[in-house]
Enzyme design. Structure first.
Site, PDB file in Angstrom:
ATOM      1  CG  ASN A 433      57.635   2.059  39.867  1.00 47.18           C
ATOM      2  OD1 ASN A 433      58.099   2.084  41.138  1.00 47.18           O
ATOM      3  ND2 ASN A 433      57.904   3.161  39.220  1.00 47.18           N
ATOM      4  CG  ASP A 434      53.436   3.036  42.300  1.00 47.32           C
ATOM      5  OD1 ASP A 434      54.638   3.458  42.578  1.00 47.32           O
ATOM      6  OD2 ASP A 434      52.640   3.777  41.707  1.00 47.32           O
ATOM      7  CB  ILE A 435      52.433  -3.601  42.970  1.00 45.89           C
ATOM      8  CG1 ILE A 435      53.537  -3.803  41.721  1.00 45.89           C
ATOM      9  CG2 ILE A 435      51.322  -2.984  42.815  1.00 45.89           C
ATOM     10  CD1 ILE A 435      52.878  -5.148  40.984  1.00 45.89           C
ATOM     11  CB  SER A 474      52.183   6.780  42.817  1.00 45.55           C
ATOM     12  OG  SER A 474      53.276   5.991  42.914  1.00 45.55           O
TER      13      SER A 474
END
Lengths: 505, 523
Positions: A433-435, A474
């Protein structure tokens, strides 16, 4: 009593260890390098057994054999998805061993000074000629163990340094121990073998980092008291304070920051070994400890860089507050079913798969590998893009894919593949997700602004395999999911990928 | 309500605005369909096919009077427009800017006219963008037409009878037609070059497999998004640079396909007489802008001519009509989508919603009023490009200066760190005894070696690296081994525990590393 032979063996072992780490620069040389490490370790242990450790051969060998049995079981039974946990729990062992060895050193100092007192002398006193007055009757000296003799020969200053070193060894070892245990608990989640459960979320006792600071200050006070001869109880308290710091510090860090934590603990276990090496006057321990310590430090640095966060902010836990409101995300997430994904894959010439922690959780690597094999058989170019912090351990994804027999030459790192996304037909994001969050580049107010990310949205079509509509670790909304060329393929990663396989003919 | 399609009256027009397939879909929307007898014949749909699809086949007069909605391809003739009745809806290409008298007739008849060529270029309206679907066909057909008049293969071949060089195709203007032409030419195997004044389409061109002809010119280009996705007219200087580039390419290329058109303007002349003269005999030029005067100076609209030096110039203006079946299928689908938007309830009743961007934009007369030109659409046609901070091209001197500065900075950093490190070590050396310093040197050097070595470790091997370092950090076993022989029981117990734990780690660490490394397989 010097052991020229032992020192020579240590030099050989040290060189082998350096070669062993250096050999990890490539997959093929790594297979040789690990043997260097094994041989180095064997030489070091044998040389010690023959030389200064000649005390209790049978006990030593029995213990090593017992340890070997346990280690063998661990190493052969562990699932590749559990690698992070295994590494974490192993660090804790090194930490605890360092604590024990450190305590032993203290006990030995006390014992030797006791022997001196019996002989009517003072340990470390300087004789009139300016040299150390060993001053012990030869037979008393001979009765001391090898380490005892070493201690007995030291001057007062050297004894003080020795004490500082062993305190450092104990302290770092203790932090490593509890820290690693907590990290293990967080990483293993429900499958933890610990008698108690550790919440993966970042949690701290009231008082937060003040408590840590207080414990650190207390340690410092205890160190000074110990040096000024307050006795061994200070050392015990100091170890307890360090245990607390390790526990509380890592408790305050969330599950997704574990790559940094684990590499940091890796580094600590090295420094602990180096500190113990100083106190034992053993160069090989120092060399290896320094190697391991710097290796862990570099890994932590790489991980932090990949998240665009400073080491301190990771250790202090949580995300730094980004100023200003985050960009609102417009649009909607559009779902797609397996048939749609298969149709798009059938048309695509080039496919990039971006795996993340979700793939590890769902144990989907075999299915992904099978999908890859089918697409490659169909003549498509399939590659993997690995972000440095994908997963819970540096290089975690690589190991999982390797386990599933994905050839390593199609598994590329971020810098190698990031420019290729615009020419890619389909990107499949599995459990990350965040990456892959474009907000890192577009939105200066995003908490992850400036973090290097995989630019998957530049591809013609993106499929995101994800369990639900929630945000990532996050808690940041991911605009990728709302892009026009993105389709959401909801469901457990393994189930989703498996549903594609029969249709891929 | 009834929707009807008459036979096209324009000469040579083979397309039809309703196909049996689209009729079925229209019926699902609740409409009754009419078609003039023989309307689809030229496009390959006979009356029987329509009847089978549930369409009533009627005479021309009956159609114009009975149908509430008339869908056709070409703008109506004056006579046809005169038969429109109040409240009747006409959907067709209309070109309102050029057809003012016709628009007035429609207005006087109080008919509602929806011009398919006025559908705004927004994402939602792509499905009814007939200009794009026709341009796509024109682009494809232009390559086929060129191939028909070109005496050689498109693709290069090495055969037993000798080597055949591939054809070189230049496509000027990378709009829908241009991109379609590029796609067709590359899939036939030609080497395709393409040019467009909008630098942002370079990526699209390359994605179709052609090479973007790059023009060295630093004029600030208008963002295509500001003009609804069309190119803006360019400055004379830019044009000169462009022509110079074409002049350079003319002797090399075998086929030139020009598609440069800006709405409501004459086609710019981009391929001048001297360029045609510079081309090799047997070369072909297909001018898709022929209707508006042509991009090539020598183009004659609707004709194929051959120049003195053997260059064929194709100036047909009816490429879509030359592929009537395909273009009818696409056009009728565009019409059907337009009807879907006009029939929100799917009950066969037209709701002419003048608040709707697409319908408002396409409507040229409504209830006795001329509603052309429409206000700008509320939705921006194409997402405006974010203002890129212009990546400054550095001169070699500046680059060099930067490199030097970077190098200097690096040197200062390194020297600074070394100085600080050296100072610290010296400071330690002042107080610490020699025996400590000996070990300290070993320590510092090892850290240094560690840093040098670890940087080279490949990213993919970080997990094995951790396992190995984990195993070798169990070197602490040496300490325990040395202590276990002590005569103190506590020391012995603690040391024994240390040995046990460390050896678990040594064996576990190395074994698991070996296991992992064995998995890394090359394909």
């Amino acid at each position: 009593m010097d052991f020229g032979f032992t020192t020579a063996a240590y030099v050989v072992a040290g060189v082998l260890f350096i070669l062993s780490l250096g050999g990890l620069s490539g997959q093929e040389s790594a297979k040789r390098a690990v043997w260097y490490g094994i041989v180095g370790m064997a030489i070091a242990v044998l040389a010690t057994l023959i030389g200064p450790g000649a005390g209790l051969w049978i006990l030593s060998i029995v213990l090593v054999a017992a340890g070997a049995a346990v280690g063998y079981q661990l190493a052969t039974r562990v699932e590749m998805t559990q690698m992070p946990e295994l590494v974490a729990i192993m660090h804790s062992l090194v930490g605890l061993a360092a604590v024990f060895v450190g305590f032993n050193a203290d006990i030995m100092i006390n014992m030797v000074s006791g022997v001196y007192a019996d002989a009517g002398r003072v340990l470390g006193a300087v004789a009139e000629d300016g040299y150390t007055a060993i001053g012990l009757p030869n037979d008393v000296f001979k009765e001391l163990s090898a380490f005892g003799q070493l201690v007995a020969k030291k001057t007062a200053v050297e004894i003080t340094i020795l004490r500082v070193e062993l305190v450092l060894g104990i302290w770092i070892g203790a932090v490593t121990f509890t820290g690693s245990v907590v990290a293990y608990g967080k990483l293993s989640g429900n499958s933890s073998l610990l008698p108690f459960k550790i919440d993966t979320a970042a949690k701290q006792l009231p008082g937060g980092h003040l408590l840590n600071a207080a414990a650190a200050a207390l340690s410092l006070v205890l160190l000074i008291m110990y040096l000024s001869g307050a006795g061994s109880w200070t050392l015990v308290l100091l170890a307890l304070a360090a245990f607390f710091i390790g526990y509380h510090l890592i408790m305050g860090i969330g599950g997704a920051d574990m790559p940094v934590v684990v590499s940091m603990l890796n580094s600590y276990s090295g420094w602990a070994a180096a500190a113990i090496g100083f106190s034992l006057g053993n160069d090989l321990l120092i060399v290896v400890g320094a190697l391991v310590g710097s290796s862990g430090a570099i890994l932590s640095y790489i991980m932090c860089k990949a998240m665009n966060r400073s080491f301190v902010s990771v250790i202090l836990g949580g995300f730094g507050g980004g100023g200003g409101a985050q960009m609102a995300v417009e649009g909607e997430q559009i779902a797609i079913d397996a048939d749609g994904v298969v149709a798009a894959l059938a048309d695509a010439d080039s496919v990039i798969i971006v795996p993340g922690y979700g793939m590890a959780v769902a144990q989907a690597q075999q299915s992904v590998s099978e999908l890859t094999r089918k697409m490659r058989t169909a003549g498509k170019e399939v590659r993997f893009a690995i972000h440095p912090v994908a997963g819970r351990l540096p290089g975690h994804m690589n190991v999982l894919l390797a386990e599933a027999k994905v050839p390593y030459d199609i598994v590329l790192e971020m810098d190698e593949i990031n420019d290729d996304f615009p020419e890619t037909d389909v990107v499949i994001v599995i459990g990350s997700n965040d990456i892959v969050n474009p907000a890192a580049q577009d939105d200066p107010n995003s908490p992850i602004a400036g973090m290097p990310v995989l630019e998957v949205w530049k591809a013609k079509q993106v499929f995101v395999s994800k369990r639900g509509q929630g945000t990532g670790y996050s808690g940041i909304e991911n605009p990728l999911f709302y892009k026009e060329n993105t389709r959401m393929f909801y469901g457990d990663a393994k189930v989703s990928v498996d549903s594609l396989l029969p249709k891929m003919e | 309500m009834k929707i009807g399609t008459p036979k096209e009256t324009a000469e040579g027009e083979a397309r039809v605005a309703m196909t049996p397939q689209s009729a079925k879909d229209l019926q699902k929307l609740g409409y009754d369909c009419l078609v003039e007898s023989g309307a689809g014949l030229a496009a390959g749909f006979d009356d029987a096919a329509y009847t089978e699809a549930g369409v009533e086949v009627v005479s021309g007069e009956a159609l114009w009077s009975d149908a509430d909605i008339v869908a056709k391809v070409r703008p109506p003739s004056d006579a046809e427009a005169g038969t429109l009745s109040e409240g009747q809806t006409l959907i067709s290409f209309f070109y309102p800017a050029a057809n003012e008298p016709l628009m007035n007739i429609a207005k006087d008849q109080k008919a509602n006219v929806i011009a398919m060529d006025m559908v705004p270029r927004i994402s939602r309206a792509q499905k009814m963008d007939a200009l794009s679907s026709m341009a796509n066909i024109a682009g494809y057909r232009s390559v086929i037409e060129a191939g028909n008049n070109f005496g050689r293969f498109f693709t290069g071949q090495v055969t037993a009878a000798g080597k055949v060089p591939p054809a070189k195709v230049l496509v000027v203007g990378a709009g829908v037609a241009g991109l379609a032409a590029i796609g067709t030419a590359t899939s036939l195997g030609a080497i395709t070059l393409a040019f467009d004044v909008r630098p942002e389409v370079a990526e699209q061109i390359e994605s179709m497999g052609a090479e973007f002809v790059f023009l060295e010119f630093d004029e600030e280009q208008t963002d295509g998004a500001a003009t609804g996705g069309y190119a803006a007219p360019s400055s004379p200087e830019f044009r000169d640079a462009q022509l110079a580039k074409f002049r350079e390419l003319a002797p090399e290329v075998d086929i030139v396909i020009t598609t440069a058109l800006i709405p409501n303007r004459d086609a710019p002349v981009l391929w001048t007489k001297d360029m045609v003269e510079a081309m090799k005999p047997g070369s072909v030029i297909v001018d898709l802008a022929a209707e508006r005067g042509g991009n090539c100076e020598l183009t004659v609209a609707d004709e194929k001519i051959a120049t003195e030096n053997g260059v064929t110039i194709v100036g047909y203006t009816d490429f879509p009509s030359r592929m009537a079946t395909q273009s009818s299928l696409l056009y009728s689908t565009n019409i059907r989508h337009m009807m879907t938007d006009l029939t929100p309830e799917k009950d066969g009743q037209v709701v002419h919603d003048m608040e709707d961007d697409v319908i408002r934009g396409a409507t040229v007369t409504y209830a006795g009023e001329i509603t052309y030109p429409p206000p700008p659409p509320k939705v921006q046609a194409i997402a405006a490009q974010p203002a890129k901070p212009a990546p400054k091209e550095l001169t070699p001197d500046e680059k060099r200066a930067q490199e030097v500065a970077a190098f200097r900075k690096q040197t200062t950093n390194q020297v600074g760190l070394l100085a600080i490190g050296g100072g610290l070590i010296l400071a330690v050396g002042l107080v610490a005894p020699a025996s400590f310093m000996q070990h300290f040197i070993v320590f510092v050097l090892s850290v240094f070696v560690g840093f040098q070595v670890i940087w080279n470790v490949s990213h993919s091997l970080h997990t094995p690296l951790m396992a190995v370092t984990n195993a070798i950090s169990s070197i602490i076993i040496l300490g325990a081994l040395m202590q276990v022989g002590s005569n103190s029981v506590i020391i012995m117990i603690l040391a024994a525990l240390g040995i046990l734990m460390a050896s678990v780690n040594i064996f576990g660490g190395f074994l698991v590393t070996r296991r992992m490394l064995a998995m890394f397989q090359k394909s």
